[in-house]
Motif scaffolding. Structure first.
Motif, PDB file in Angstrom:
ATOM      1  N   THR A  88       2.747  35.581  -5.427  1.00 60.83           N
ATOM      2  CA  THR A  88       2.430  34.202  -5.065  1.00 60.83           C
ATOM      3  C   THR A  88       2.183  33.359  -6.305  1.00 60.83           C
ATOM      4  O   THR A  88       2.683  32.225  -6.422  1.00 60.83           O
ATOM      5  N   ILE A  89       1.415  33.893  -7.252  1.00 65.95           N
ATOM      6  CA  ILE A  89       1.163  33.179  -8.507  1.00 65.95           C
ATOM      7  C   ILE A  89       2.469  32.999  -9.280  1.00 65.95           C
ATOM      8  O   ILE A  89       2.740  31.928  -9.843  1.00 65.95           O
ATOM      9  N   LEU A  90       3.288  34.039  -9.304  1.00 65.79           N
ATOM     10  CA  LEU A  90       4.563  33.974 -10.021  1.00 65.79           C
ATOM     11  C   LEU A  90       5.458  32.884  -9.429  1.00 65.79           C
ATOM     12  O   LEU A  90       6.125  32.149 -10.167  1.00 65.79           O
ATOM     13  N   ALA A  91       5.474  32.765  -8.100  1.00 63.15           N
ATOM     14  CA  ALA A  91       6.297  31.737  -7.455  1.00 63.15           C
ATOM     15  C   ALA A  91       5.778  30.335  -7.774  1.00 63.15           C
ATOM     16  O   ALA A  91       6.570  29.391  -7.929  1.00 63.15           O
ATOM     17  N   LYS A  92       4.447  30.190  -7.886  1.00 61.85           N
ATOM     18  CA  LYS A  92       3.876  28.877  -8.212  1.00 61.85           C
ATOM     19  C   LYS A  92       4.229  28.443  -9.627  1.00 61.85           C
ATOM     20  O   LYS A  92       4.284  27.238  -9.917  1.00 61.85           O
ATOM     21  N   LEU A  93       4.455  29.423 -10.518  1.00 64.62           N
ATOM     22  CA  LEU A  93       4.775  29.108 -11.922  1.00 64.62           C
ATOM     23  C   LEU A  93       6.253  28.807 -12.144  1.00 64.62           C
ATOM     24  O   LEU A  93       6.635  28.455 -13.262  1.00 64.62           O
ATOM     25  N   GLU A  94       7.081  28.985 -11.117  1.00 68.12           N
ATOM     26  CA  GLU A  94       8.504  28.690 -11.259  1.00 68.12           C
ATOM     27  C   GLU A  94       8.707  27.193 -11.558  1.00 68.12           C
ATOM     28  O   GLU A  94       7.921  26.350 -11.119  1.00 68.12           O
ATOM     29  N   PRO A  95       9.796  26.855 -12.327  1.00 69.98           N
ATOM     30  CA  PRO A  95      10.846  27.738 -12.838  1.00 69.98           C
ATOM     31  C   PRO A  95      10.438  28.477 -14.111  1.00 69.98           C
ATOM     32  O   PRO A  95       9.794  27.921 -14.980  1.00 69.98           O
ATOM     33  N   LEU A  96      10.824  29.755 -14.139  1.00 69.51           N
ATOM     34  CA  LEU A  96      10.561  30.628 -15.281  1.00 69.51           C
ATOM     35  C   LEU A  96      11.848  31.325 -15.691  1.00 69.51           C
ATOM     36  O   LEU A  96      12.741  31.532 -14.865  1.00 69.51           O
ATOM     37  N   PRO A  97      11.954  31.748 -16.949  1.00 71.26           N
ATOM     38  CA  PRO A  97      13.102  32.564 -17.359  1.00 71.26           C
ATOM     39  C   PRO A  97      13.126  33.882 -16.581  1.00 71.26           C
ATOM     40  O   PRO A  97      12.077  34.406 -16.177  1.00 71.26           O
ATOM     41  N   ARG A  98      14.319  34.413 -16.383  1.00 69.39           N
ATOM     42  CA  ARG A  98      14.445  35.648 -15.609  1.00 69.39           C
ATOM     43  C   ARG A  98      13.664  36.807 -16.222  1.00 69.39           C
ATOM     44  O   ARG A  98      13.154  37.663 -15.528  1.00 69.39           O
ATOM     45  N   GLY A  99      13.594  36.811 -17.542  1.00 71.49           N
ATOM     46  CA  GLY A  99      12.853  37.879 -18.211  1.00 71.49           C
ATOM     47  C   GLY A  99      11.381  37.875 -17.827  1.00 71.49           C
ATOM     48  O   GLY A  99      10.781  38.937 -17.587  1.00 71.49           O
ATOM     49  N   ARG A 100      10.786  36.693 -17.743  1.00 64.37           N
ATOM     50  CA  ARG A 100       9.373  36.608 -17.373  1.00 64.37           C
ATOM     51  C   ARG A 100       9.169  36.979 -15.901  1.00 64.37           C
ATOM     52  O   ARG A 100       8.140  37.575 -15.544  1.00 64.37           O
ATOM     53  N   ILE A 101      10.128  36.618 -15.063  1.00 62.57           N
ATOM     54  CA  ILE A 101      10.025  37.018 -13.656  1.00 62.57           C
ATOM     55  C   ILE A 101      10.066  38.542 -13.543  1.00 62.57           C
ATOM     56  O   ILE A 101       9.296  39.146 -12.788  1.00 62.57           O
ATOM     57  N   ALA A 102      10.979  39.167 -14.309  1.00 64.17           N
ATOM     58  CA  ALA A 102      11.076  40.630 -14.294  1.00 64.17           C
ATOM     59  C   ALA A 102       9.774  41.263 -14.781  1.00 64.17           C
ATOM     60  O   ALA A 102       9.317  42.282 -14.237  1.00 64.17           O
ATOM     61  N   VAL A 103       9.153  40.662 -15.810  1.00 61.64           N
ATOM     62  CA  VAL A 103       7.868  41.168 -16.294  1.00 61.64           C
ATOM     63  C   VAL A 103       6.799  41.042 -15.205  1.00 61.64           C
ATOM     64  O   VAL A 103       5.971  41.937 -15.018  1.00 61.64           O
ATOM     65  N   GLY A 104       6.836  39.927 -14.467  1.00 61.03           N
ATOM     66  CA  GLY A 104       5.891  39.756 -13.364  1.00 61.03           C
ATOM     67  C   GLY A 104       6.085  40.811 -12.292  1.00 61.03           C
ATOM     68  O   GLY A 104       5.100  41.362 -11.759  1.00 61.03           O
ATOM     69  N   PHE A 105       7.335  41.127 -11.962  1.00 59.18           N
ATOM     70  CA  PHE A 105       7.612  42.193 -10.993  1.00 59.18           C
ATOM     71  C   PHE A 105       7.061  43.526 -11.491  1.00 59.18           C
ATOM     72  O   PHE A 105       6.432  44.282 -10.731  1.00 59.18           O
ATOM     73  N   ALA A 106       7.308  43.812 -12.783  1.00 65.82           N
ATOM     74  CA  ALA A 106       6.824  45.069 -13.359  1.00 65.82           C
ATOM     75  C   ALA A 106       5.298  45.130 -13.331  1.00 65.82           C
ATOM     76  O   ALA A 106       4.707  46.187 -13.057  1.00 65.82           O
ATOM     77  N   PHE A 107       4.656  43.989 -13.593  1.00 65.07           N
ATOM     78  CA  PHE A 107       3.188  43.925 -13.566  1.00 65.07           C
ATOM     79  C   PHE A 107       2.673  44.251 -12.165  1.00 65.07           C
ATOM     80  O   PHE A 107       1.705  45.009 -12.001  1.00 65.07           O
ATOM     81  N   ALA A 108       3.325  43.698 -11.135  1.00 66.88           N
ATOM     82  CA  ALA A 108       2.922  43.968  -9.754  1.00 66.88           C
ATOM     83  C   ALA A 108       3.128  45.442  -9.399  1.00 66.88           C
ATOM     84  O   ALA A 108       2.264  46.071  -8.768  1.00 66.88           O
ATOM     85  N   ILE A 109       4.269  46.012  -9.821  1.00 66.86           N
ATOM     86  CA  ILE A 109       4.569  47.408  -9.509  1.00 66.86           C
ATOM     87  C   ILE A 109       3.606  48.354 -10.218  1.00 66.86           C
ATOM     88  O   ILE A 109       3.057  49.286  -9.615  1.00 66.86           O
ATOM     89  N   VAL A 110       3.380  48.105 -11.519  1.00 67.52           N
ATOM     90  CA  VAL A 110       2.478  48.980 -12.285  1.00 67.52           C
ATOM     91  C   VAL A 110       1.062  48.910 -11.729  1.00 67.52           C
ATOM     92  O   VAL A 110       0.375  49.940 -11.598  1.00 67.52           O
ATOM     93  N   GLY A 111       0.621  47.711 -11.353  1.00 68.21           N
ATOM     94  CA  GLY A 111      -0.710  47.589 -10.760  1.00 68.21           C
ATOM     95  C   GLY A 111      -0.831  48.369  -9.466  1.00 68.21           C
ATOM     96  O   GLY A 111      -1.843  49.036  -9.213  1.00 68.21           O
ATOM     97  N   GLY A 112       0.205  48.308  -8.626  1.00 72.53           N
ATOM     98  CA  GLY A 112       0.197  49.072  -7.384  1.00 72.53           C
ATOM     99  C   GLY A 112       0.176  50.569  -7.636  1.00 72.53           C
ATOM    100  O   GLY A 112      -0.528  51.321  -6.931  1.00 72.53           O
TER     101      GLY A 112
END
Length: 413
Positions: A242-266
């Protein structure tokens, strides 16, 4: 060229086509299972509170004041599997109706009508949770089809939450859908609305189902602890996306980092809490791998979805733009269901249901080719081949029936 046909959600013609097939199948199933109807319901495994028990309970509650509790319970045990079959036919045919054509929608309902895995799970008087897995999977697919992102995401997420509540064995397909939603977001940032709505819906509905299933005043069981861990992982992922979507538009690399952050946290949450939930998950048992059912039912569970997967890939190659992406995603989901069913037989019926729309398109293509054949012999062999593709276990059924008749013959008494 295949094109999307934006029609009314549930038009009368679709309801008529599916309804006619459903009525015929219901009459056939009631005739076949007449002995079981007299003896009583076939109960599934006892699993405490189960979301899948709610619809039969509601139907019994509605019928009880009119017919009495005993008759209401019996009627519910007969009607609910048939109503579930009708819902599966309608949701599956809706995919074909909107994306393929009128004839394909009818063929989709007919394919479900002859699918042994589907009919076994939705036979009259059979009260277990496997049938509702098909409805949840089809609900998620229909949600992903919607061109209204937030509504589609909430329908898909709610369907997946219900599916996971019903069966832990659904996680491979749910993981594939989550990966596809993330990939969609990376390819087109407008798709973030679907992904965020889906994970938010997944979290909210999972929380509702978890607290409904928890008896008041009782100690927290290992299974309940697993549910809380599951909710914690979902809440973490939902907050990050949700936070990542609010920060859009972002470069794809930062979005991928956000996905990785969510996965690693889980993953960290799961590892830290593993002693509390791992025993209950390890104790969950399945119906065994598909090869343990060979050569009879296993053929239907394996061959039909595989042919449907090939047909889906063909559909994706012949489509363009949004349809091409949808059929590619559909192929991934169907492939995940087929791969999961190799080890977990319960997912096999879900794979057969998902295979029905592309298989209907493929069958119609085969029938057109057969009609153009002038020689009767090749036409007959082609029709037999199509019958075996749609019902791979047919030779086993015929051989078993013939063997039973031979053994009952007076000549060998």
């Amino acid at each position: 060229m295949l094109v999307e046909r934006r029609r009314t959600a549930l038009p009368g013609e679709l309801l008529t086509r599916v309804g006619a097939v459903w009525v015929f199948v219901c009459a056939l199933l009631l005739t076949i299972h007449w002995a079981a109807l007299i003896s009583g319901p076939v109960l599934g495994a006892e699993r405490g509170f189960d979301l899948a028990e709610a619809p039969p309970g509601i139907l019994t509650f509605i019928l009880a004041p009119v017919f009495g509790s005993q008759i209401a319970h019996t009627a519910s045990s007969v009607l609910m599997p048939l109503l579930t079959l009708g819902a599966a036919m309608l949701l599956s045919a809706h995919v074909s109706w909107k994306l393929l054509g009128d004839e394909e929608a009818t063929l989709t309902a007919l394919i479900l009508a002859i699918s042994v895995p589907v009919l076994v799970q939705l036979a009259p008087t059979r009260l277990d949770f496997y049938g509702w897995q098909m409805i949840c999977a089809l609900g998620a697919i229909n949600g992903m089809m919607l061109r209204t992102p937030r509504l589609g995401g909430w329908i898909a997420g709610g369907s997946l939450a219900a599916w996971l509540e019903i069966s832990i064995h659904s996680w491979p397909v749910i993981a594939a859908i989550a990966a596809l939603l993330g990939l969609r977001w990376l390819q087109n940032r407008e798709e973030r609305f679907v992904a965020v709505a889906a994970v938010q819906s997944f979290t909210v509905f999972s929380a509702v189902f978890t607290f409904l299933a928890m008896p008041l005043g009782e100690a927290i069981t290992p299974l309940a602890a697993a549910s809380f861990v599951h909710l914690g992982i979902l809440a973490w992922g939902s907050a990050v996306l949700t936070i990542l979507a609010k920060l859009e538009p972002l470069p794809r690399g930062r979005i991928a980092v956000g996905f990785a952050f969510a996965i690693v946290g889980g993953v960290v949450i799961a590892l830290v809490t593993a002693p509390y939930w791992l025993p209950s998950i390890a104790a969950a048992s399945g119906a065994g791998p598909i090869w343990s059912w060979m050569p009879g039912p296993g053929l239907q569970y394996a061959i039909t979805p595989f042919i449907g997967l090939i047909a889906t890939i063909n559909l994706a190659s012949r489509s363009h733009q949004w349809l091409r992406k949808f059929w590619f995603d559909y192929a991934v989901i169907l492939g995940a269901a087929l791969a999961a069913s190799v080890l977990l037989g319960q997912i096999g019926a879900v794979a057969c249901v998902l295979a029905a729309p592309p298989l209907a398109w493929q069958a119609r293509s085969w029938f057109r080719s057969i009609r153009s054949m002038r020689n009767p012999a090749p036409r007959a062999f082609a029709l037999i081949a199509v019958a075996l593709a749609l019902l791979p276990s047919l030779p086993m059924v015929v051989a078993s029936y013939a063997g039973a008749n031979v053994m009952a013959s007076p000549l060998i008494q």
